[in-house]
Design a protein around this motif. Structure first.
Motif, PDB file in Angstrom:
ATOM      1  N   TYR A  39      42.338  21.798  41.089  1.00 58.31           N
ATOM      2  CA  TYR A  39      41.047  21.722  40.399  1.00 58.31           C
ATOM      3  C   TYR A  39      41.097  20.853  39.143  1.00 58.31           C
ATOM      4  O   TYR A  39      40.075  20.658  38.492  1.00 58.31           O
ATOM      5  CB  TYR A  39      40.550  23.128  40.045  1.00 58.31           C
ATOM      6  N   GLY A  40      42.278  20.379  38.794  1.00 56.52           N
ATOM      7  CA  GLY A  40      42.398  19.531  37.606  1.00 56.52           C
ATOM      8  C   GLY A  40      42.247  20.300  36.306  1.00 56.52           C
ATOM      9  O   GLY A  40      41.697  19.795  35.337  1.00 56.52           O
ATOM     10  N   VAL A  41      42.750  21.555  36.303  1.00 52.65           N
ATOM     11  CA  VAL A  41      42.673  22.402  35.110  1.00 52.65           C
ATOM     12  C   VAL A  41      44.066  22.931  34.794  1.00 52.65           C
ATOM     13  O   VAL A  41      44.983  22.840  35.613  1.00 52.65           O
ATOM     14  CB  VAL A  41      41.683  23.580  35.319  1.00 52.65           C
ATOM     15  N   ALA A  42      44.224  23.504  33.620  1.00 57.20           N
ATOM     16  CA  ALA A  42      45.497  24.102  33.242  1.00 57.20           C
ATOM     17  C   ALA A  42      45.771  25.333  34.115  1.00 57.20           C
ATOM     18  O   ALA A  42      44.836  26.006  34.556  1.00 57.20           O
ATOM     19  CB  ALA A  42      45.472  24.507  31.773  1.00 57.20           C
ATOM     20  N   TYR A  43      47.051  25.638  34.335  1.00 60.61           N
ATOM     21  CA  TYR A  43      47.364  26.785  35.181  1.00 60.61           C
ATOM     22  C   TYR A  43      46.875  28.088  34.571  1.00 60.61           C
ATOM     23  O   TYR A  43      46.526  29.026  35.294  1.00 60.61           O
ATOM     24  CB  TYR A  43      48.858  26.850  35.517  1.00 60.61           C
ATOM     25  N   LEU A  44      46.794  28.166  33.249  1.00 59.05           N
ATOM     26  CA  LEU A  44      46.263  29.378  32.626  1.00 59.05           C
ATOM     27  C   LEU A  44      44.767  29.535  32.893  1.00 59.05           C
ATOM     28  O   LEU A  44      44.259  30.650  32.994  1.00 59.05           O
ATOM     29  CB  LEU A  44      46.548  29.387  31.118  1.00 59.05           C
ATOM     30  N   THR A  45      44.063  28.418  33.046  1.00 63.48           N
ATOM     31  CA  THR A  45      42.654  28.473  33.430  1.00 63.48           C
ATOM     32  C   THR A  45      42.542  28.980  34.862  1.00 63.48           C
ATOM     33  O   THR A  45      41.684  29.815  35.163  1.00 63.48           O
ATOM     34  CB  THR A  45      42.009  27.082  33.294  1.00 63.48           C
ATOM     35  N   ALA A  46      43.414  28.507  35.732  1.00 60.67           N
ATOM     36  CA  ALA A  46      43.433  28.987  37.112  1.00 60.67           C
ATOM     37  C   ALA A  46      43.778  30.473  37.152  1.00 60.67           C
ATOM     38  O   ALA A  46      43.192  31.234  37.926  1.00 60.67           O
ATOM     39  CB  ALA A  46      44.424  28.183  37.939  1.00 60.67           C
ATOM     40  N   ARG A  47      44.701  30.898  36.302  1.00 64.46           N
ATOM     41  CA  ARG A  47      45.080  32.314  36.231  1.00 64.46           C
ATOM     42  C   ARG A  47      43.881  33.161  35.838  1.00 64.46           C
ATOM     43  O   ARG A  47      43.636  34.218  36.409  1.00 64.46           O
ATOM     44  CB  ARG A  47      46.218  32.506  35.230  1.00 64.46           C
ATOM     45  N   ARG A  48      43.108  32.677  34.858  1.00 62.57           N
ATOM     46  CA  ARG A  48      41.924  33.421  34.418  1.00 62.57           C
ATOM     47  C   ARG A  48      40.869  33.458  35.521  1.00 62.57           C
ATOM     48  O   ARG A  48      40.175  34.473  35.694  1.00 62.57           O
ATOM     49  CB  ARG A  48      41.347  32.779  33.142  1.00 62.57           C
ATOM     50  N   ALA A  49      40.753  32.397  36.299  1.00 65.24           N
ATOM     51  CA  ALA A  49      39.812  32.373  37.418  1.00 65.24           C
ATOM     52  C   ALA A  49      40.216  33.396  38.479  1.00 65.24           C
ATOM     53  O   ALA A  49      39.353  34.109  39.004  1.00 65.24           O
ATOM     54  CB  ALA A  49      39.754  30.975  38.026  1.00 65.24           C
ATOM     55  N   VAL A  50      41.492  33.497  38.766  1.00 62.53           N
ATOM     56  CA  VAL A  50      41.974  34.474  39.746  1.00 62.53           C
ATOM     57  C   VAL A  50      41.714  35.887  39.230  1.00 62.53           C
ATOM     58  O   VAL A  50      41.298  36.766  39.989  1.00 62.53           O
ATOM     59  CB  VAL A  50      43.468  34.251  40.069  1.00 62.53           C
ATOM     60  N   ARG A  51      41.919  36.104  37.954  1.00 67.00           N
ATOM     61  CA  ARG A  51      41.633  37.420  37.371  1.00 67.00           C
ATOM     62  C   ARG A  51      40.154  37.755  37.526  1.00 67.00           C
ATOM     63  O   ARG A  51      39.796  38.885  37.870  1.00 67.00           O
ATOM     64  CB  ARG A  51      42.041  37.466  35.897  1.00 67.00           C
ATOM     65  N   GLU A  52      39.286  36.781  37.301  1.00 74.04           N
ATOM     66  CA  GLU A  52      37.846  36.978  37.476  1.00 74.04           C
ATOM     67  C   GLU A  52      37.531  37.357  38.920  1.00 74.04           C
ATOM     68  O   GLU A  52      36.727  38.254  39.175  1.00 74.04           O
ATOM     69  CB  GLU A  52      37.092  35.700  37.082  1.00 74.04           C
ATOM     70  N   LEU A  53      38.163  36.681  39.867  1.00 72.32           N
ATOM     71  CA  LEU A  53      37.944  37.000  41.285  1.00 72.32           C
ATOM     72  C   LEU A  53      38.431  38.405  41.619  1.00 72.32           C
ATOM     73  O   LEU A  53      37.804  39.118  42.410  1.00 72.32           O
ATOM     74  CB  LEU A  53      38.647  35.967  42.167  1.00 72.32           C
ATOM     75  N   ARG A  54      39.550  38.817  41.011  1.00 68.47           N
ATOM     76  CA  ARG A  54      40.041  40.190  41.211  1.00 68.47           C
ATOM     77  C   ARG A  54      39.037  41.193  40.663  1.00 68.47           C
ATOM     78  O   ARG A  54      38.760  42.216  41.297  1.00 68.47           O
ATOM     79  CB  ARG A  54      41.392  40.387  40.511  1.00 68.47           C
ATOM     80  N   GLU A  55      38.491  40.906  39.476  1.00 69.83           N
ATOM     81  CA  GLU A  55      37.517  41.808  38.861  1.00 69.83           C
ATOM     82  C   GLU A  55      36.250  41.918  39.712  1.00 69.83           C
ATOM     83  O   GLU A  55      35.605  42.953  39.738  1.00 69.83           O
ATOM     84  CB  GLU A  55      37.173  41.341  37.447  1.00 69.83           C
ATOM     85  N   ARG A  56      35.906  40.844  40.415  1.00 68.85           N
ATOM     86  CA  ARG A  56      34.747  40.866  41.319  1.00 68.85           C
ATOM     87  C   ARG A  56      35.068  41.566  42.636  1.00 68.85           C
ATOM     88  O   ARG A  56      34.188  41.799  43.453  1.00 68.85           O
ATOM     89  CB  ARG A  56      34.289  39.441  41.632  1.00 68.85           C
ATOM     90  N   GLY A  57      36.340  41.863  42.867  1.00 69.93           N
ATOM     91  CA  GLY A  57      36.748  42.514  44.103  1.00 69.93           C
ATOM     92  C   GLY A  57      36.866  41.572  45.286  1.00 69.93           C
ATOM     93  O   GLY A  57      36.891  42.013  46.430  1.00 69.93           O
TER      94      GLY A  57
END
Length: 93
Positions: free
Chosen positions: A51-69
């Protein structure tokens, strides 16, 4: 995920957090069936590169997806698209 041509769906000028744009894009892929339940997501560093972003940004996106279930993360295994929850009669809620 972000497309074979290398152009990212992320718009840095958009008034939205970048991690939310990544999470929304992956969520849309799940909703459309492009990512099936049980499919393994790329690792956080690979997602960041894709996605052309920092891995910590990707980590936060995955956390958001987990929170959404929408995804589940199993330590030392990876992150997988969650199976839809079903009611007792086999129907989705």
């Amino acid at each position: 995920m972000a497309g074979e041509t290398g152009d990212s769906p992320i718009d840095p000028n958009k008034i939205a957090y970048v991690y939310m744009q990544v999470a929304d894009h992956i969520a849309a892929q799940i909703a459309s069936g492009e990512l099936q339940p049980g499919a393994r997501l790329a690792g956080e560093r690979d997602l960041g590169a894709e996605y052309g972003v920092a891995y910590l940004t990707a980590r936060r996106a995955v956390r958001e997806l987990r929170e959404r279930g929408l995804v589940l993360t199993l330590p030392a295994k990876g992150t997988f698209v969650a199976y839809p929850e079903t009611t007792g009669d086999g129907q989705e809620p």
